[in-house]
Design a protein around this motif. Structure first.
Motif, PDB file in Angstrom:
ATOM      1  N   ASN A   1     -13.755  -7.782  -3.036  1.00  0.00           N
ATOM      2  CA  ASN A   1     -13.899  -8.062  -4.469  1.00  0.00           C
ATOM      3  C   ASN A   1     -12.702  -7.613  -5.294  1.00  0.00           C
ATOM      4  OD1 ASN A   1     -16.690  -9.157  -4.535  1.00  0.00           O
ATOM      5  ND2 ASN A   1     -17.225  -7.142  -3.740  1.00  0.00           N
ATOM      6  N   ILE A   2     -11.724  -6.983  -4.656  1.00  0.00           N
ATOM      7  CA  ILE A   2     -10.521  -6.574  -5.386  1.00  0.00           C
ATOM      8  C   ILE A   2      -9.711  -7.818  -5.762  1.00  0.00           C
ATOM      9  CG2 ILE A   2      -8.301  -5.392  -5.155  1.00  0.00           C
ATOM     10  CD1 ILE A   2      -9.664  -3.271  -3.508  1.00  0.00           C
ATOM     11  N   ARG A   3      -9.368  -7.915  -7.041  1.00  0.00           N
ATOM     12  CA  ARG A   3      -8.645  -9.086  -7.545  1.00  0.00           C
ATOM     13  C   ARG A   3      -7.152  -8.830  -7.720  1.00  0.00           C
ATOM     14  NH1 ARG A   3     -12.773 -11.189 -12.372  1.00  0.00           N
ATOM     15  NH2 ARG A   3     -14.624 -11.449 -11.049  1.00  0.00           N
ATOM     16  N   GLU A   4      -6.802  -7.607  -8.094  1.00  0.00           N
ATOM     17  CA  GLU A   4      -5.409  -7.256  -8.364  1.00  0.00           C
ATOM     18  C   GLU A   4      -4.940  -6.232  -7.334  1.00  0.00           C
ATOM     19  OE1 GLU A   4      -3.670  -8.632 -10.743  1.00  0.00           O
ATOM     20  OE2 GLU A   4      -5.287  -9.687 -11.792  1.00  0.00           O
ATOM     21  N   PRO A   5      -3.698  -6.294  -6.889  1.00  0.00           N
ATOM     22  CA  PRO A   5      -3.212  -5.309  -5.922  1.00  0.00           C
ATOM     23  C   PRO A   5      -3.207  -3.898  -6.509  1.00  0.00           C
ATOM     24  CG  PRO A   5      -1.405  -6.652  -6.762  1.00  0.00           C
ATOM     25  CD  PRO A   5      -2.669  -7.286  -7.244  1.00  0.00           C
ATOM     26  N   ILE A   6      -3.522  -2.929  -5.667  1.00  0.00           N
ATOM     27  CA  ILE A   6      -3.567  -1.536  -6.107  1.00  0.00           C
ATOM     28  C   ILE A   6      -2.785  -0.663  -5.137  1.00  0.00           C
ATOM     29  CG2 ILE A   6      -5.767  -1.777  -7.297  1.00  0.00           C
ATOM     30  CD1 ILE A   6      -7.145  -0.513  -4.921  1.00  0.00           C
TER      31      ILE A   6
ATOM     32  N   GLU B   1      -6.845   4.708   6.210  1.00  0.00           N
ATOM     33  CA  GLU B   1      -7.968   3.914   6.716  1.00  0.00           C
ATOM     34  C   GLU B   1      -8.427   2.900   5.667  1.00  0.00           C
ATOM     35  OE1 GLU B   1     -11.174   6.325   8.149  1.00  0.00           O
ATOM     36  OE2 GLU B   1      -9.921   7.391   9.588  1.00  0.00           O
ATOM     37  N   ILE B   2      -8.469   3.326   4.406  1.00  0.00           N
ATOM     38  CA  ILE B   2      -8.871   2.413   3.329  1.00  0.00           C
ATOM     39  C   ILE B   2      -7.853   1.288   3.188  1.00  0.00           C
ATOM     40  CG2 ILE B   2      -9.205   2.210   0.841  1.00  0.00           C
ATOM     41  CD1 ILE B   2     -10.287   5.099   0.884  1.00  0.00           C
TER      42      ILE B   2
ATOM     43  N   ASP C   1      -5.512  -6.257   2.362  1.00  0.00           N
ATOM     44  CA  ASP C   1      -4.080  -6.526   2.186  1.00  0.00           C
ATOM     45  C   ASP C   1      -3.639  -6.349   0.739  1.00  0.00           C
ATOM     46  OD1 ASP C   1      -5.276  -8.699   1.018  1.00  0.00           O
ATOM     47  OD2 ASP C   1      -4.382 -10.203   2.349  1.00  0.00           O
ATOM     48  N   LYS C   2      -4.586  -5.988  -0.146  1.00  0.00           N
ATOM     49  CA  LYS C   2      -4.250  -5.736  -1.548  1.00  0.00           C
ATOM     50  C   LYS C   2      -4.147  -4.248  -1.860  1.00  0.00           C
ATOM     51  CE  LYS C   2      -6.000 -10.045  -3.475  1.00  0.00           C
ATOM     52  NZ  LYS C   2      -6.884 -10.699  -4.467  1.00  0.00           N
ATOM     53  N   ILE C   3      -4.178  -3.414  -0.810  1.00  0.00           N
ATOM     54  CA  ILE C   3      -4.088  -1.963  -1.002  1.00  0.00           C
ATOM     55  C   ILE C   3      -2.909  -1.424  -0.216  1.00  0.00           C
ATOM     56  CG2 ILE C   3      -5.270   0.250  -0.765  1.00  0.00           C
ATOM     57  CD1 ILE C   3      -7.913  -1.201  -0.813  1.00  0.00           C
TER      58      ILE C   3
ATOM     59  N   GLN D   1     -19.043  -1.451   5.751  1.00  0.00           N
ATOM     60  CA  GLN D   1     -19.548  -1.579   4.386  1.00  0.00           C
ATOM     61  C   GLN D   1     -18.405  -1.605   3.375  1.00  0.00           C
ATOM     62  OE1 GLN D   1     -22.759   1.089   3.287  1.00  0.00           O
ATOM     63  NE2 GLN D   1     -23.433   1.230   5.408  1.00  0.00           N
ATOM     64  N   LEU D   2     -17.450  -0.695   3.562  1.00  0.00           N
ATOM     65  CA  LEU D   2     -16.333  -0.611   2.625  1.00  0.00           C
ATOM     66  C   LEU D   2     -15.492  -1.883   2.661  1.00  0.00           C
ATOM     67  CD1 LEU D   2     -14.767   1.016   0.581  1.00  0.00           C
ATOM     68  CD2 LEU D   2     -13.559   2.143   2.448  1.00  0.00           C
ATOM     69  N   LYS D   3     -15.270  -2.411   3.844  1.00  0.00           N
ATOM     70  CA  LYS D   3     -14.488  -3.644   3.976  1.00  0.00           C
ATOM     71  C   LYS D   3     -15.143  -4.788   3.219  1.00  0.00           C
ATOM     72  CE  LYS D   3     -12.169  -6.509   7.434  1.00  0.00           C
ATOM     73  NZ  LYS D   3     -11.937  -6.714   8.891  1.00  0.00           N
TER      74      LYS D   3
END
Length: 525
Positions: free
Chosen positions: A16-21, A42-43, A48-50, A9-11
């Motif tokens: 929807n993440i647009r900007e790297p965090i 795990e998150i 690849d944006k985290i 579910q989290l994946k």
């Protein structure tokens, strides 16, 4: 930390993440820090944006979700699972640039706030009221760089909780001072710090034309009434102090027909969305102050608001609900949120290992005592009557618990304290007249409801208990004014009953409107 289903579910959300965090982790060597580190890794593995980076915040374990290369972010001190997992997911998305679903005018109001606002929010993982506050403040910190929020799990930072004497959640501090306690929605928080919000809202309300039906109250009865009248194609408005009403404070709902289990905040959100599917004018965070019935049939009833505005309507449906009844004994108000509480699910974890009392032997009181017995050192249940009134199955469960004492025929006479927190409770034995005192640190009041009808005195017929008197059609003592739900004389205060009564009141209001004499309408106009 995340099972296969939750991971999947989290994946799906994280795409929807647009900007790297960055997940800026401040960890110690304790077990909870290891758990948090595991969760963050795990998150990060799901997108690849985290990325996970090291931090040096004084609170450990804690982490910041930060948009890479900026100061945009939110912070959690603790492990936001349980009720707060949704807060974590939303924070990841919003810091990552995914737009909020909040109304555009509210977003602009937040962005235009002038000043520096540093919030600290104490929560517990079992609190169903906390996520709304956490999510609201997190969103504000993403939208406005001069706003920050750190959400703190009180069970992990006990020294802070005790130093600040936090005895209820959520408790919010602003710039080091107590800002508020209990459930607050985004609109409420913004209105509280935006000094001009109330006046602007009043001006908008004053400019509204008269409604065919004005529903006062946004709980199950009010929502059902609004849906039924809107479906008839007549001009409908809803005036609510907080949409959802007391349902927002309800944890588990297991007797709503066709829905085996849900929770109050979730049901309230569904109610609001259903109403918004129709052409209904919702005026939230508005408190009615006076009702002035029409002078003649077909005339306009007037509802005056606390902010000075007023609304007019051909018919009115009163669905103002009820609130927790207080004991009204010395010390209760002085120690509210300092040991005196009304929500065992929310505040129970703050009393872990302590001695508490539950006032009330009905289903709510006995259920509260059962829940608390698994957290606290000892529970004393105090009931005014000679016997408990809860269902037999609940009484049997309560009697089986080793750390529970039941006292019946007892009248609570005083809450005692040391000036900062509760230290005990005094009661009178109704059989013998003797006085007693119990040393404890928390009191959970569960003695029923009182209708929110004080503002209606002299306008419609009320019983001695303050309930609105209605007939079998939901009509009050005033023609064209109807009522439904927990504020009325209808027995059995249940969600499903309130919805049915709201629907009935709506149909009665519509029937009243179509039967009005055109001559009366012309004269009233």
């Amino acid at each position: 930390m995340l099972d296969a289903n939750l991971t999947q579910q989290l994946k799906a959300y994280l795409v929807n993440i647009r900007e790297p965090i960055e997940l800026v982790a401040s960890l110690g060597t304790d077990a909870k820090s290891r758990e948090l580190g595991e969760l963050l890794n795990e998150i990060a593995a799901l997108s690849d944006k985290i990325a996970v980076v090291d931090g040096d915040d004084a609170r450990k374990p804690s982490f910041q979700i930060r948009r890479t290369g900026t100061d945009i972010g939110v912070r959690f001190a603790g492990i936001p699972m349980g009720h707060e997992f949704t807060s974590l997911v939303l924070a990841l998305l919003q810091v990552g640039g995914h737009p909020s679903k909040a109304a555009q005018d509210l977003i602009e109001q937040i962005q235009n706030l002038d000043g520096d606002y540093a919030f600290e929010t104490y929560f517990s993982l079992s609190c169903q009221n906390c996520p709304d506050v956490v999510q609201a403040l997190n969103l504000m910190s993403v939208l406005n760089p001069r706003i920050s929020n750190v959400s703190i799990d009180g069970s992990l930072f006990k020294d802070e909780v005790e130093a600040r004497k936090v005895m209820a959640v959520p408790t919010v501090y602003l710039n080091g001072e107590v800002f508020g306690q209990g459930r607050m929605e985004l609109e409420q928080i913004v209105a509280k710090i935006d000094s001009g919000a109330s006046a602007r809202a009043a001006e908008k309300i004053k400019a509204k034309d008269a409604f065919d039906v004005l529903v006062v109250g946004g709980g199950p009865a009010g929502a059902a009434a609004a849906i039924y009248t809107a479906r008839k194609g007549i001009r409908t408005g809803v005036l609510a102090e907080r949409f959802g009403g007391q349902v927002l404070d309800t944890m588990a709902i297991e007797n709503f027909i066709s829905v085996p289990h849900t929770e109050g905040p979730k049901l309230a959100a569904h109610l609001e969305q259903h109403v918004k599917d129709y052409d209904v004018d919702i005026m939230n965070l508005q408190r009615a102050d006076k009702l002035i019935p029409a002078a003649q049939p077909g005339g306009l009833h007037e509802v005056r608001l606390e902010n000075g505005a007023s609304l007019k309507a051909r018919t009115v449906i009163l669905s103002t609900g009820a609130r927790w009844r207080q004991m009204n004994v010395p010390g209760e108000d002085a120690y509210k949120n300092k040991g005196v509480a009304y929500c065992p699910h929310c505040d129970g974890p703050l009393f872990k290992g302590k001695r508490v009392a539950v006032i009330g032997g009905g289903n709510s009181g006995v259920e509260a005592a059962i829940d608390l017995a698994g957290i606290v050192a000892h529970v004393t249940l105090i009931e005014y009557d000679t016997d408990l009134r809860a269902d037999a199955v609940l009484q049997r469960k309560l009697a089986s618990l080793p750390n529970v004492q039941i006292i019946t025929s007892a009248l609570t006479t005083e809450v005692t304290g040391d000036g900062e927190k509760v230290t005990g409770l005094k009661y009178k034995d109704r059989n013998h007249g003797s006085a007693h005192e119990i040393a404890l640190e928390g009191i959970f009041v569960q003695i029923g409801l009182v209708p929110n009808t004080e503002w209606l005195k002299g306008a419609v017929g009320l019983t001695q208990r303050g309930e609105i008197e209605i007939d079998d059609r939901g009509e009050t003592s005033q023609a064209g004014i109807f009522a439904a739900g927990d504020a009325t004389t209808v027995p059995y205060k249940q969600i499903v009953i309130a919805m049915g009564e709201g629907s009935k009141a709506a149909l009665s209001a519509f029937d009243y409107l179509i039967r009005l004499n055109p001559a009366d309408l012309a004269e009233a106009a």
